[in-house]
Design an enzyme around this catalytic site. Structure first.
Site, PDB file in Angstrom:
ATOM      1  CE  LYS A  41      54.002  20.150  37.532  1.00 46.56           C
ATOM      2  NZ  LYS A  41      54.878  19.711  36.423  1.00 46.56           N
ATOM      3  CE1 TYR A 271      63.893  24.432  70.218  1.00 47.05           C
ATOM      4  CE2 TYR A 271      62.653  25.288  68.343  1.00 47.05           C
ATOM      5  CZ  TYR A 271      62.706  24.549  69.510  1.00 47.05           C
ATOM      6  OH  TYR A 271      61.583  23.918  69.958  1.00 47.05           O
TER       7      TYR A 271
HETATM    8  C1  LIG Z   1      55.095  20.719  35.448  1.00 49.57           C
HETATM    9  C2  LIG Z   1      55.110  20.458  33.990  1.00 49.57           C
HETATM   10  C3  LIG Z   1      54.866  21.487  33.070  1.00 49.57           C
HETATM   11  C4  LIG Z   1      54.711  22.937  33.473  1.00 49.57           C
HETATM   12  O1  LIG Z   1      55.959  23.536  33.687  1.00 49.57           O
HETATM   13  P1  LIG Z   1      56.068  25.097  34.056  1.00 49.57           P
HETATM   14  O2  LIG Z   1      57.493  25.417  34.056  1.00 49.57           O
HETATM   15  O3  LIG Z   1      55.455  25.256  35.398  1.00 49.57           O
HETATM   16  O4  LIG Z   1      55.290  25.825  33.001  1.00 49.57           O
HETATM   17  C5  LIG Z   1      54.792  21.162  31.728  1.00 49.57           C
HETATM   18  N1  LIG Z   1      54.949  19.886  31.309  1.00 49.57           N
HETATM   19  C6  LIG Z   1      55.190  18.872  32.170  1.00 49.57           C
HETATM   20  C7  LIG Z   1      55.373  17.502  31.637  1.00 49.57           C
HETATM   21  C8  LIG Z   1      55.295  19.119  33.530  1.00 49.57           C
HETATM   22  O5  LIG Z   1      55.560  18.118  34.373  1.00 49.57           O
END
Ligand SMILES: *Cc1c(COP(=O)(O)O)cnc(C)c1O
Length: 381
Positions: A41, A271
């Site tokens: 993702k 800045y």
């Molecule tokens: C993002 C996510 C994961 C992965 O988590 P990590 O800590 O990056 O391994 C697993 N399950 C769900 C539902 C997620 O949203």
């Protein structure tokens, strides 16, 4: 127009061999018999979803997970064949494309299941869904104490098949809170048995994210959902002091010195005039700023590496530029390599290091490296 060779020299290098290494390392640590869903993702946590998914697919990963339908479409259009779970579920009118593209929806509302059921019925087929249970995260999922009603509603939906039951941990990264994780597991197991009692036979029972899978072996079940550790980001989401798989960083970020100037004692930089030269100083200007994801909070805090030595960020990080102190690196010159994340000689700066300096986690650092920073792929794809 091919301008890639003419670009400003600020880039992220994505090492797919290290990604493949981390997958093998995590799998052998967790158990090769347990299926792995690689979470890609958010553009693979900023690393580039199609390149990463392709390499994970050739590395034999059983599943991929994305946050949104759109992310799933992108992977299918790139030719990815592996099953894809859409963690964010389906929104109205997406159902037909879920079926066309073989994207698997996460379901956390009855109306989602009903719409998917209707779309599948119209094609006289069955749609596989993964049902998300909220066992204490307080976020996505059916409440565990409302499963009776959910099962009643599902009973009338003949064209859905519950292929997976899943939950997500709130504090798997914190061993002091293991009791809460155990409570989530117990709640989830009860829900699984309720589904089984009503005739469902889910193939996948999955709970574990990276810290769950590594630090809490009893959560592995038959599928683990791994994100962070595949990208080598273990340093801040895995509890300290436990056995962990060997991991290698996948993203490095580099740029080059744009200008070097001598500043006199008492002159200020950037800045807000937050830094005053304390003696005569040599300052290098580097073309990376907060629009690139080099966060403004790193002002006067972080280091970069130049010629194998640390150069402290002085003054404010601005949108497109950062200034660093090279007074002690006399050989530094225009065009020289600047390591923002990565290693140079004996030193390295990790996404975890930057995260710690500004009280966030490494995921936010890599996700934050913006589209303005081209991803240069290293390793076979
Ligand atoms: C993002 C996510 C994961 C992965 O988590 P990590 O800590 O990056 O391994 C697993 N399950 C769900 C539902 C997620 O949203």
């Amino acid at each position: 127009m091919r301008t890639s060779s003419l670009q400003r020299p600020t880039w992220a290098e994505i090492d797919l061999d290290n990604l493949a290494f981390n997958l093998r390392s995590a799998k052998s640590f967790i158990g090769d018999e347990i299926a792995c869903m690689a979470v890609v993702k958010a553009d693979s946590y900023g690393h580039g979803a199609t390149a990463c998914a392709r390499r994970l697919e050739s590395g034999g990963v059983e599943w991929l997970a994305v946050a949104t339908f759109e992310e799933g479409v992108e992977l299918r259009e790139a030719g990815i064949q592996t099953p894809i779970l859409v963690l964010g579920g389906s929104w109205p009118r997406q159902e037909d494309l879920f079926l066309d593209l073989r994207l698997t929806p996460t379901v956390f509302r009855v109306d989602q299941a009903a719409s998917l059921n209707e779309a599948a019925a119209a094609r006289t087929m069955t749609v596989a869904i993964h049902v998300k249970i909220d066992t204490g995260m307080g976020r996505v999922g059916f409440r565990a104490d409302e499963i009776g009603d959910v099962l009643d509603a599902f009973a009338g939906l003949d064209h859905i098949m519950v292929e997976g039951l899943m939950t997500h941990f709130a504090v798997a990264d914190d061993l002091a809170s293991s009791e809460f994780t155990q409570k989530q597991v117990a709640t989830f197991e009860h829900v699984v048995s309720q589904f089984r009692d009503r005739g469902h036979d889910p193939k996948y029972i999955d709970m574990a994210n990276s810290p769950g899978a590594v630090a809490h072996p009893y959560t592995r079940s038959n599928l683990v959902r791994l994100g962070g550790i595949l990208y080598g980001l273990g340093g801040d989401v895995l509890p300290a002091g436990i056995d962990t798989p060997e991991l290698r960083p996948v993203m490095a970020v580099y740029t080059r010195i744009a200008q070097i100037k001598d500043h006199r004692h008492g002159e200020t930089i950037g800045y807000g005039r937050t830094f005053t030269a304390n003696g005569d100083m040599r300052i290098a200007l580097v073309p990376i700023g907060y629009h690139d994801g080099y966060r403004r909070a790193l002002s006067n805090r972080a280091n970069v590496l130049i010629h194998g030595r640390p150069a402290p960020v002085v003054g404010r990080v601005s949108m497109d530029w950062t200034t660093v102190d090279v007074t002690d690196i006399p050989e530094a010159g225009t065009g020289d390599l600047v390591t923002v994340i990565g290693s140079d000689a004996d030193l390295s700066i990790t996404a975890e290091d930057l995260a710690r300096q500004i009280e966030t986690i490494s995921y936010e650092i890599t996700c934050g490296i913006s589209r303005r920073v081209p991803r240069i792929i290293k390793g076979d794809n």
